[in-house]
Design an enzyme around this catalytic site. Structure first.
Site, PDB file in Angstrom:
ATOM      1  N   SER A 127       2.184  27.552 -28.743  1.00 25.01           N
ATOM      2  CA  SER A 127       2.085  27.103 -30.126  1.00 25.01           C
ATOM      3  C   SER A 127       3.239  27.652 -30.953  1.00 25.01           C
ATOM      4  CB  SER A 127       0.757  27.629 -30.673  1.00 25.01           C
ATOM      5  OG  SER A 127       0.729  27.535 -32.067  1.00 25.01           O
ATOM      6  N   TYR A 152      -6.197  34.459 -31.871  1.00 24.89           N
ATOM      7  CA  TYR A 152      -5.769  33.210 -31.233  1.00 24.89           C
ATOM      8  C   TYR A 152      -4.259  33.212 -30.992  1.00 24.89           C
ATOM      9  CZ  TYR A 152      -3.947  28.480 -31.015  1.00 24.89           C
ATOM     10  OH  TYR A 152      -3.221  27.376 -30.643  1.00 24.89           O
ATOM     11  N   LYS A 156      -1.752  33.404 -27.343  1.00 26.60           N
ATOM     12  CA  LYS A 156      -0.631  32.539 -26.937  1.00 26.60           C
ATOM     13  C   LYS A 156       0.590  33.399 -26.583  1.00 26.60           C
ATOM     14  CE  LYS A 156      -2.798  28.729 -27.138  1.00 26.60           C
ATOM     15  NZ  LYS A 156      -3.161  28.053 -25.889  1.00 26.60           N
TER      16      LYS A 156
HETATM   17  C1  WQD Z   1      -1.916  22.459 -42.076  1.00 24.89           C
HETATM   18  C2  WQD Z   1      -1.629  22.584 -43.552  1.00 24.89           C
HETATM   19  C3  WQD Z   1      -3.066  24.124 -44.726  1.00 24.89           C
HETATM   20  C4  WQD Z   1      -6.815  21.971 -44.330  1.00 24.89           C
HETATM   21  C5  WQD Z   1      -3.151  25.700 -37.045  1.00 24.89           C
HETATM   22  C6  WQD Z   1      -2.822  26.688 -35.964  1.00 24.89           C
HETATM   23  C7  WQD Z   1      -1.860  26.111 -34.982  1.00 24.89           C
HETATM   24  C8  WQD Z   1      -2.387  24.844 -34.441  1.00 24.89           C
HETATM   25  C9  WQD Z   1      -2.911  23.911 -35.441  1.00 24.89           C
HETATM   26  C10 WQD Z   1      -3.981  24.690 -32.567  1.00 24.89           C
HETATM   27  C11 WQD Z   1      -1.692  24.028 -44.067  1.00 24.89           C
HETATM   28  C12 WQD Z   1      -3.254  22.714 -45.225  1.00 24.89           C
HETATM   29  C13 WQD Z   1      -5.485  22.338 -44.246  1.00 24.89           C
HETATM   30  C14 WQD Z   1      -7.348  21.605 -45.600  1.00 24.89           C
HETATM   31  C15 WQD Z   1      -5.168  21.965 -46.572  1.00 24.89           C
HETATM   32  N1  WQD Z   1      -3.043  25.133 -33.276  1.00 24.89           N
HETATM   33  N2  WQD Z   1      -4.688  22.334 -45.343  1.00 24.89           N
HETATM   34  N3  WQD Z   1      -6.485  21.606 -46.663  1.00 24.89           N
HETATM   35  O1  WQD Z   1      -2.636  26.072 -40.049  1.00 24.89           O
HETATM   36  O2  WQD Z   1      -0.564  24.673 -39.645  1.00 24.89           O
HETATM   37  O3  WQD Z   1      -1.961  25.345 -37.744  1.00 24.89           O
HETATM   38  O4  WQD Z   1      -3.722  24.568 -36.416  1.00 24.89           O
HETATM   39  O5  WQD Z   1      -4.883  24.310 -32.318  1.00 24.89           O
HETATM   40  O6  WQD Z   1      -1.644  27.006 -33.987  1.00 24.89           O
HETATM   41  O7  WQD Z   1      -2.284  27.844 -36.557  1.00 24.89           O
HETATM   42  O8  WQD Z   1      -2.792  23.628 -39.305  1.00 24.89           O
HETATM   43  O9  WQD Z   1      -4.067  21.631 -39.986  1.00 24.89           O
HETATM   44  O10 WQD Z   1      -5.062  23.928 -40.410  1.00 24.89           O
HETATM   45  O11 WQD Z   1      -3.105  23.175 -41.774  1.00 24.89           O
HETATM   46  O12 WQD Z   1      -4.459  21.962 -47.580  1.00 24.89           O
HETATM   47  O13 WQD Z   1      -8.537  21.304 -45.755  1.00 24.89           O
HETATM   48  O14 WQD Z   1      -2.666  21.885 -44.263  1.00 24.89           O
HETATM   49  O15 WQD Z   1      -3.127  25.040 -45.773  1.00 24.89           O
HETATM   50  O16 WQD Z   1      -0.707  24.167 -45.042  1.00 24.89           O
HETATM   51  P1  WQD Z   1      -1.951  25.016 -39.289  1.00 24.89           P
HETATM   52  P2  WQD Z   1      -3.845  23.063 -40.332  1.00 24.89           P
END
Ligand code: WQD
Length: 340
Positions: A127, A152, A156
């Protein structure tokens, strides 16, 4: 004879899309999955797309006897793609041992058995979290690994080190480590897609569930970041593009003897998109409005990260091609097929 590949976690989100691409490229696939975050109907979806039902073993990769039996019952497996892992960042903070047990033991068991059963290589799902908050964007594979911010993320990093140490010690295997950015979307057939358990943590499933009326509104976690529109920036990569990268990685790993026994590739589009831009893309692509509010920052979020994917583009000959609006349309078609 078709080359036989074991896909651990093959009924999961990225796993199922990869099984489809492997089958469509002429590979014979065996899946092992404990169905902890997926279900058997995914096999029906795969079969509807490809016309081939993959062999399926319900089992847990943390149990080495289960894996030994699998390799004995399915002789001739040449390569493994290891998706079997727990992946919720927040949950990993609450239940660290679950994460260390699942993610580390699965990998150790697979590596341990590979030489005994003549398995030549393993493609490992890593990741972009290993980079933490990057000093520069886009970020390439030579960037420093930053201290993990969750168990998590730590699994990785440790898994990458385990593979590296094992190969350095002379184990007769090869490996390709793939560092994913943010996988989103669903198969264009809408027969497979993401099936989050409970309230989704990730942006796109929360967004599509809100558009479908399952959730009242989406909260954008912070618009006071140092980015053009204030919301966080990510590299959203279409899950089918991502799946295709696994097929070319597997081919490279098994075919070539003149490369390093371990290679690392970033899998992203090379383009950063903000959370607000992603919502706009969804609305443009589907014509459906997403009710959203601006909320507080989410603890632990990275401000901005996107990939420098040139190494994957040139060495693997792979490129993420799907337009984000098409990806959003596919995510929506899949959401519309799910029960409310
Ligand atoms: C993306 C953006 C949130 C939800 C994580 C893991 C990564 C990967 C995927 C595996 C951020 C914003 C989110 C919401 C929002 N791994 N957001 N409102 O955090 O980049 O990555 O998930 O499974 O390893 O770290 O992904 O989709 O959670 O968030 O504003 O309700 O969307 O703050 O900026 P992230 P995400």
């Amino acid at each position: 004879m078709k080359t036989k590949i074991l896909v651990t976690g093959g009924t999961g989100y990225i796993g199922s899309h990869t099984v489809v691409e492997l089958q469509q490229s002429g590979y014979d696939v065996v899946i092992i999955d404990n169905l902890s975050n997926s279900n058997r109907e995914v096999l029906d979806g795969i079969e509807k797309i490809t016309g081939i039902r993959p062999e399926f073993v319900e089992g847990d990769c943390t149990d080495i006897d289960t894996l030994r039996k699998l390799f004995t019952d399915h002789p001739g497996i040449k390569g493994i793609i290891n998706f079997a892992a727990s992946k919720a960042v927040g949950e990993s903070v609450q239940k660290p041992l679950l994460y260390y047990r699942n993610n580390l033991m699965t990998l150790v068991n697979l590596l341990d058995l590979m030489p005994q059963f003549g398995v030549e290589g393993i493609v490992f799902s890593s990741s972009c979290t290993v980079y933490g908050e990057p000093d520069v964007n886009p970020i390439d594979e030579s960037a420093p690994i930053k201290p993990a911010t969750s168990p998590y993320g730590n699994t990785k990093q440790i898994c990458e080190e385990i593979i590296t140490d094992y190969i350095f010690a002379g184990a007769p295997i090869k490996s390709i480590i793939l560092r994913y950015f943010n996988p989103v979307g669903a198969h264009p057939s809408a027969y497979i897609g993401e099936l989050p358990n409970g309230v989704p943590n990730n942006l796109v499933p929360f967004l599509t569930q809100t558009a479908a009326g399952i959730r009242e509104k989406l909260t954008v976690f912070g618009t006071d970041y140092d980015t053009p529109d204030g919301s966080c920036i990510r590299d959203f990569i279409d899950v089918v593009d991502l799946a295709k990268a696994h097929v070319v990685a597997m081919k490279r790993m098994l075919d070539r003897n003149d490369t390093d026994n371990i290679e690392i590739f970033n899998l992203g589009t090379g383009r950063g998109l903000s959370v607000l831009e992603l919502i706009a893309s969804f609305e443009r692509a589907t014509g459906v409005k997403v009710p959203y509010v601006i909320g507080e920052r989410r603890a632990g979020d990275i401000e901005k990260i996107w990939a420098e994917p040139t190494k994957a583009n040139t060495v693997l000959g792979w490129k993420a091609e799907t337009d984000i609006d098409d990806t959003m349309r596919n995510a929506w078609r899949w959401q519309c097929k799910l029960p409310k």
